[in-house]
Design an enzyme around this catalytic site. Structure first.
Site, PDB file in Angstrom:
ATOM      1  CG  ASN A 185    -121.799   5.070  22.818  1.00  0.00           C
ATOM      2  OD1 ASN A 185    -122.661   5.096  23.699  1.00  0.00           O
ATOM      3  ND2 ASN A 185    -121.365   3.949  22.247  1.00  0.00           N
ATOM      4  CE  LYS A 229    -118.613   2.724  24.298  1.00  0.00           C
ATOM      5  NZ  LYS A 229    -117.439   1.888  24.064  1.00  0.00           N
ATOM      6  CG  HIS A 274    -121.418   0.132  20.012  1.00  0.00           C
ATOM      7  ND1 HIS A 274    -120.655  -0.666  20.831  1.00  0.00           N
ATOM      8  CD2 HIS A 274    -120.762   1.313  19.911  1.00  0.00           C
ATOM      9  CE1 HIS A 274    -119.587   0.011  21.216  1.00  0.00           C
ATOM     10  NE2 HIS A 274    -119.623   1.223  20.668  1.00  0.00           N
ATOM     11  CD  GLU A 296    -119.242  -1.331  24.073  1.00  0.00           C
ATOM     12  OE1 GLU A 296    -120.193  -0.614  24.436  1.00  0.00           O
ATOM     13  OE2 GLU A 296    -118.071  -0.889  23.959  1.00  0.00           O
ATOM     14  CD  GLU A 301    -117.445   2.758  17.577  1.00  0.00           C
ATOM     15  OE1 GLU A 301    -117.186   3.853  18.099  1.00  0.00           O
ATOM     16  OE2 GLU A 301    -118.129   1.899  18.139  1.00  0.00           O
ATOM     17  N   GLY A 313    -112.005   1.251  23.784  1.00  0.00           N
ATOM     18  CA  GLY A 313    -111.756   1.213  25.220  1.00  0.00           C
ATOM     19  C   GLY A 313    -110.406   0.634  25.602  1.00  0.00           C
ATOM     20  CB  SER A 315    -108.643   4.553  21.830  1.00  0.00           C
ATOM     21  OG  SER A 315    -108.951   3.388  22.582  1.00  0.00           O
TER      22      SER A 315
HETATM   23  P1  13P Z   1    -113.733   4.466  23.298  1.00  0.00           P
HETATM   24  O1  13P Z   1    -113.648   5.855  22.762  1.00  0.00           O
HETATM   25  O2  13P Z   1    -113.900   4.410  24.796  1.00  0.00           O
HETATM   26  O3  13P Z   1    -112.660   3.582  22.781  1.00  0.00           O
HETATM   27  O4  13P Z   1    -115.149   3.850  22.746  1.00  0.00           O
HETATM   28  C1  13P Z   1    -115.408   3.931  21.397  1.00  0.00           C
HETATM   29  C2  13P Z   1    -116.822   3.516  21.180  1.00  0.00           C
HETATM   30  O5  13P Z   1    -117.166   2.357  21.318  1.00  0.00           O
HETATM   31  C3  13P Z   1    -117.794   4.556  20.813  1.00  0.00           C
HETATM   32  O6  13P Z   1    -118.998   3.992  20.400  1.00  0.00           O
END
Ligand code: 13P
Length: 250
Positions: free
Chosen positions: A10, A12, A95, A97, A167, A173, A213
């Site tokens: 992803n 982002k 997601h 976010e 997740e 992150g 992560s």
């Molecule tokens: P990270 O791998 O940066 O923690 O992000 C995970 C994520 O949100 C994938 O959709």
């Protein structure tokens, strides 16, 4: 175990078209003999560029979101018809976010899920608890609710086009990964919920990715767990040198 491993990146809100092209060319070259299923989900403005470059590869093209309506007066939204037109085959929905920064609720996410499935797209439905929910002992309950509500109205025939991504929000992150044991316990719980809704065979077959992560250093331990069938990778998906070792984990 018959489930394939499914490793997704992803991206982002990162990369320009030139940067996206450079990354995906390197990924398609380095993953061409990879044994698992692969996907990249670039931002909307990058999709057409990346679509042309993955067409003859083993990498699927995904989008990171879409509108809940097919088309119409929805300024700033992107429709399922536009995604399909460009060659998108998968869409990430719900997601964290989207849920926590842009306030998408289970009902809205469910409308998107059903619309995507109706159009034949594969859906990666993300679920996961906040840190305060985990500390209050509510991780299972939160993931169960998000799974049940996200899949409302989804038929057993459509379920093979659903992938769940667990997740935990506190692991995204942050550099903090759920331990393989903790992640596996939630995956097992989600699988049980799917079993209750769709039966034992559906529960056995559904792919459940872990996200939060994921790095080369922890991928193999996570994937070794019975209920972890792949990864949804954020930060480490932005460079071939960090994504390829995850995608090729042994
Ligand atoms: P990270 O791998 O940066 O923690 O992000 C995970 C994520 O949100 C994938 O959709």
């Amino acid at each position: 175990m018959s489930r394939p491993y499914y490793i997704a990146g992803n991206w982002k809100m990162h990369k320009t078209r030139a940067e996206a092209a450079e990354l995906v060319k390197e990924l398609s070259a380095r993953l061409k003999d990879g044994k698992h299923r692969y996907l990249v989900a670039p931002g909307f403005t990058l999709l057409e560029t990346v679509a042309a470059l993955v067409r003859d590869s083993n990498i699927r093209l995904g989008a990171q979101n879409m509108a809940a309506e097919e088309q119409g007066a929805h300024t700033g939204e992107v429709s399922v018809l536009q995604l399909k037109d460009i060659g998108v085959r998968t869409v990430i929905l719900g997601h964290s976010e989207r849920r926590h920064v842009y306030r998408e609720d289970d009902a809205l996410i469910n409308r998107k899920v059903r619309l995507a499935l109706r159009h034949g797209l594969e859906v990666i439905l993300c679920v996961g608890e906040l840190l305060e929910e985990r500390e209050a002992g509510r991780a299972e309950a939160v993931c169960e609710t998000q799974t049940v509500r996200g899949l409302e109205g989804v038929s057993a025939a459509e379920l093979p086009n659903i992938v769940i991504a667990y997740e935990p929000v506190w692991a995204i992150g942050t550099g903090k990964t759920a331990t393989p044991e903790d992640a596996d316990a939630i995956h097992a719980w989600i699988r049980k919920v799917i079993g209750r809704l769709y039966g034992a065979a559906a529960a056995e077959n559904i792919i459940i990715q872990y996200g939060g992560s994921v790095k080369a250093e922890n991928a193999a331990q996570l994937m070794a767990k019975e209920n972890i069938d792949g990864a949804l990778v954020g930060g480490a998906a932005l460079k071939a040198d960090t994504f390829v070792p995850i995608a090729m984990f042994a």
